[in-house]
Motif scaffolding. Structure first.
Motif, mmCIF file in Angstrom:
data_model
loop_
_atom_site.group_PDB
_atom_site.id
_atom_site.type_symbol
_atom_site.label_atom_id
_atom_site.label_comp_id
_atom_site.label_asym_id
_atom_site.label_seq_id
_atom_site.Cartn_x
_atom_site.Cartn_y
_atom_site.Cartn_z
ATOM 1 N N GLY A 129 0.773 -1.279 -0.108
ATOM 2 C CA GLY A 129 0.150 0.008 -0.019
ATOM 3 C C GLY A 129 0.823 1.208 -0.221
ATOM 4 O O GLY A 129 0.249 2.464 0.379
ATOM 5 N N LEU A 130 2.188 1.171 -0.479
ATOM 6 C CA LEU A 130 2.998 2.364 -0.423
ATOM 7 C C LEU A 130 2.466 3.456 -1.380
ATOM 8 O O LEU A 130 2.760 4.782 -1.284
ATOM 9 C CB LEU A 130 4.625 2.200 -0.566
ATOM 10 N N HIS A 131 1.622 3.096 -2.329
ATOM 11 C CA HIS A 131 1.308 3.970 -3.420
ATOM 12 C C HIS A 131 0.034 4.592 -2.988
ATOM 13 O O HIS A 131 -0.617 5.612 -3.599
ATOM 14 C CB HIS A 131 1.071 3.063 -4.553
ATOM 15 N N CYS A 132 -0.666 4.100 -1.963
ATOM 16 C CA CYS A 132 -2.107 4.673 -1.438
ATOM 17 C C CYS A 132 -1.976 6.023 -1.065
ATOM 18 O O CYS A 132 -1.029 6.299 -0.401
ATOM 19 C CB CYS A 132 -2.546 3.636 -0.371
ATOM 20 N N LYS A 133 -3.061 6.830 -1.415
ATOM 21 C CA LYS A 133 -3.034 8.190 -0.911
ATOM 22 C C LYS A 133 -4.568 8.827 -0.800
ATOM 23 O O LYS A 133 -5.400 8.128 -1.492
ATOM 24 C CB LYS A 133 -2.199 9.065 -1.711
ATOM 25 N N PRO A 134 -4.849 9.616 -0.229
ATOM 26 C CA PRO A 134 -6.177 10.390 0.003
ATOM 27 C C PRO A 134 -6.735 10.609 -1.538
ATOM 28 O O PRO A 134 -5.814 10.892 -2.396
ATOM 29 C CB PRO A 134 -5.751 11.796 0.571
ATOM 30 N N ALA A 135 -8.056 10.314 -1.514
ATOM 31 C CA ALA A 135 -8.627 10.542 -2.730
ATOM 32 C C ALA A 135 -8.639 12.020 -3.187
ATOM 33 O O ALA A 135 -8.746 12.799 -2.548
ATOM 34 C CB ALA A 135 -10.130 10.042 -2.800
ATOM 35 N N LYS A 136 -8.516 12.341 -4.405
ATOM 36 C CA LYS A 136 -8.486 13.710 -4.967
ATOM 37 C C LYS A 136 -9.905 13.857 -5.712
ATOM 38 O O LYS A 136 -10.671 12.907 -6.271
ATOM 39 C CB LYS A 136 -7.507 13.763 -5.946
ATOM 40 N N PRO A 137 -10.311 15.029 -5.807
ATOM 41 C CA PRO A 137 -11.763 15.309 -6.671
ATOM 42 C C PRO A 137 -11.697 14.511 -8.347
ATOM 43 O O PRO A 137 -10.729 14.476 -8.825
ATOM 44 C CB PRO A 137 -11.672 16.789 -6.748
ATOM 45 N N LEU A 138 -12.724 14.086 -8.717
ATOM 46 C CA LEU A 138 -12.842 13.407 -9.928
ATOM 47 C C LEU A 138 -12.977 14.399 -11.017
ATOM 48 O O LEU A 138 -13.318 15.680 -10.674
ATOM 49 C CB LEU A 138 -14.132 12.605 -9.721
ATOM 50 N N PRO A 139 -12.772 14.138 -12.217
ATOM 51 C CA PRO A 139 -13.163 14.839 -13.378
ATOM 52 C C PRO A 139 -14.559 15.391 -13.262
ATOM 53 O O PRO A 139 -15.467 14.502 -12.954
ATOM 54 C CB PRO A 139 -12.739 14.177 -14.615
ATOM 55 N N LYS A 140 -14.905 16.399 -13.829
ATOM 56 C CA LYS A 140 -16.445 16.986 -13.714
ATOM 57 C C LYS A 140 -17.415 16.132 -14.228
ATOM 58 O O LYS A 140 -18.497 15.789 -13.571
ATOM 59 C CB LYS A 140 -16.519 18.406 -14.217
#
Length: 446
Positions: A196-207
């Motif tokens: 899971g070293l690549h896991c990160k908080p979710a960013k906003p999706l494309p509109k």
């Protein structure tokens, strides 16, 4: 070596001893493709951010390793005879054979798998030869005085060696797994889990994607992806899947770039690519249909999303088996599943609260670590450089012969210690017995 261990993320080999404590080092990288590169690239970017010089050794037909991308990572590219298209065809054939042919029967599976890996091994050997026989490149690498080789594959070697001899030289193993996925087992001091070293908080999706997700209302959405190595499937399988998805009240985002299935419902949108991590971290996501690749599994654990697993090849069967055993997933068979099977599996993981509870428990375990997985990976890489290797953590078993490793020499000595005295005692007893018998016979004859 099991397939699980073949998919080990990182093999660290000490190359030189010019690294001084507290300074930045030079890192040579020998990468492979697809999800392995995705994980490795995360580590390399962090190493660069911390001031290390990172040079990736790669061929000009790489699929995922893009030397033209704007990045602080440096690339040393060497030519090979194949093209990028040739490599893509090779890997697709590799996956298709493993997925569609080698699962028919146990006895057909093993010889077929052996042939498959022999072909892959030959391909890797050809790449190594291209590097070793490139005198200009080898001279440049030798003059660079690298501090460490970081690899998720067996790198080039100047002389013929066995696979065991090569991997036995590793100072450190970083495994892209963790105890939220694995079951407890003993490990060595130079083995560390960084799943899971690549896991990160979710960013906003494309509109447009966010609008589609929001249109799902209270029912939420289902994310469907079979990974980067499975971009197409037969029309029959596609229609089986589309038919099941069409019966869901949820909206579905399906990563698929094949022909549009005839049974595709209005609730399903198909995409050539999806921001998987961001979708799994979206509050409206209810379930994740996955092939069981390590990256997708850990993103689902990270965000606490229950899964329907359809393993295809490699370690995916193990990953889904772990998730099923821990009550966070339902497993389906890719070749035999029906639309009803997929529909029932999705309804189960969405509506049975135990699946959400179990995956959230795994998520809490995943987040409750003394260091983030990426920080752990970078720490141990720097540890190897600071101490000019990690011989203090390397088990002595790698230096033993096969008979020493299995204590056959000790067993032989102990057997000799028991056998020789026993033999002598028996011989003495027989000798005495024979003397007594002869003496008794002589008395009787007199």
């Amino acid at each position: 070596m099991s397939l699980k261990h073949v998919s080990v993320l990182l093999l660290l080999l000490q190359l030189s001893s010019c690294f001084r404590y507290g300074s930045c080092g030079k890192v040579l990288v020998w990468p492979t493709e697809y999800s392995h590169w995705m994980n490795l690239n995360v580590i390399l970017e962090e190493l660069v951010r911390r001031g290390h010089e990172v040079i990736v050794l790669n061929h000009n037909a790489s699929i995922f390793v893009d030397s033209g991308k704007t990045t602080a990572i440096k690339f040393e590219t060497f030519p090979i005879d194949a093209t990028k298209e040739d490599m893509e065809v090779f890997f697709m054939q590799f996956v298709n054979i493993w997925t569609n042919v080698l699962q028919d029967s146990y006895w057909e599976y093993l010889p077929g798998l052996q042939n498959l890996f022999s072909e892959y091994s030959n391909s890797c050997e050809d790449l190594c030869k291209k590097v070793v026989l490139n005198k200009k490149l080898m001279t440049k690498l030798q003059e660079s005085k690298f501090d460490i080789l970081l690899s998720d594959a067996v790198g080039p070697c100047g002389r013929p060696v066995t696979f065991y001899e090569l991997v036995a030289k590793a100072d450190m193993w970083l495994i892209r797994s963790y105890w939220d996925l694995e079951f407890p087992r003993p490990t060595l001091p130079n083995v560390h889990f960084v799943g899971g070293l690549h896991c990160k908080p979710a960013k906003p999706l494309p509109k447009d994607m966010e609008d589609f997700v929001q249109s799902s209302g209270e029912e939420g959405v289902v994310v469907f992806s079979l990974g980067s190595m499975v971009s197409n499937m037969t029309e029959e399988r596609a229609n089986v899947i589309a038919s099941a998805l069409a019966q869901l009240p949820q909206k579905v985002l399906w990563r698929f770039d094949g022909k549009k299935p005839e049974t595709l419902g209005p609730n399903t949108q198909m995409y050539n690519w999806i921001p998987q991590n961001d979708l799994l971290g979206h509050p409206k996501t209810r379930a994740f249909v996955t092939h069981g690749g390590a990256n997708g599994i850990y993103e689902a654990i990270h965000h606490g999303i229950p899964m329907v697993g359809i393993p295809l090849f490699g370690e995916q069967h193990d990953n889904i088996a772990y998730m099923t055993a821990k009550g966070a997933a339902v497993r389906l068979n890719w070749k035999t599943m029906s639309s009803e099977d997929l529909l029932n599996a999705l309804r189960t993981v969405i509506h049975d609260p135990s699946y959400k509870e179990n995956v959230m428990m795994l998520s809490r375990i995943h987040h409750d670590q003394p260091m983030k997985p990426l920080d752990t990976a970078v720490f141990w890489i720097e540890h190897v450089m600071r101490h000019k290797g990690a011989k203090h953590l390397r088990v002595a078993a790698h230096d033993l012969t096969w008979y020493q490793y299995h204590s056959l020499d000790v067993i032989g000595f102990l057997l000799a210690c028991v056998t020789i005295p026993t033999y002598l005692v028996i011989k003495i007893c027989l000798f005495v017995y024979q003397k007594l018998v002869k003496t008794e016979k002589k008395k009787k004859s007199d």
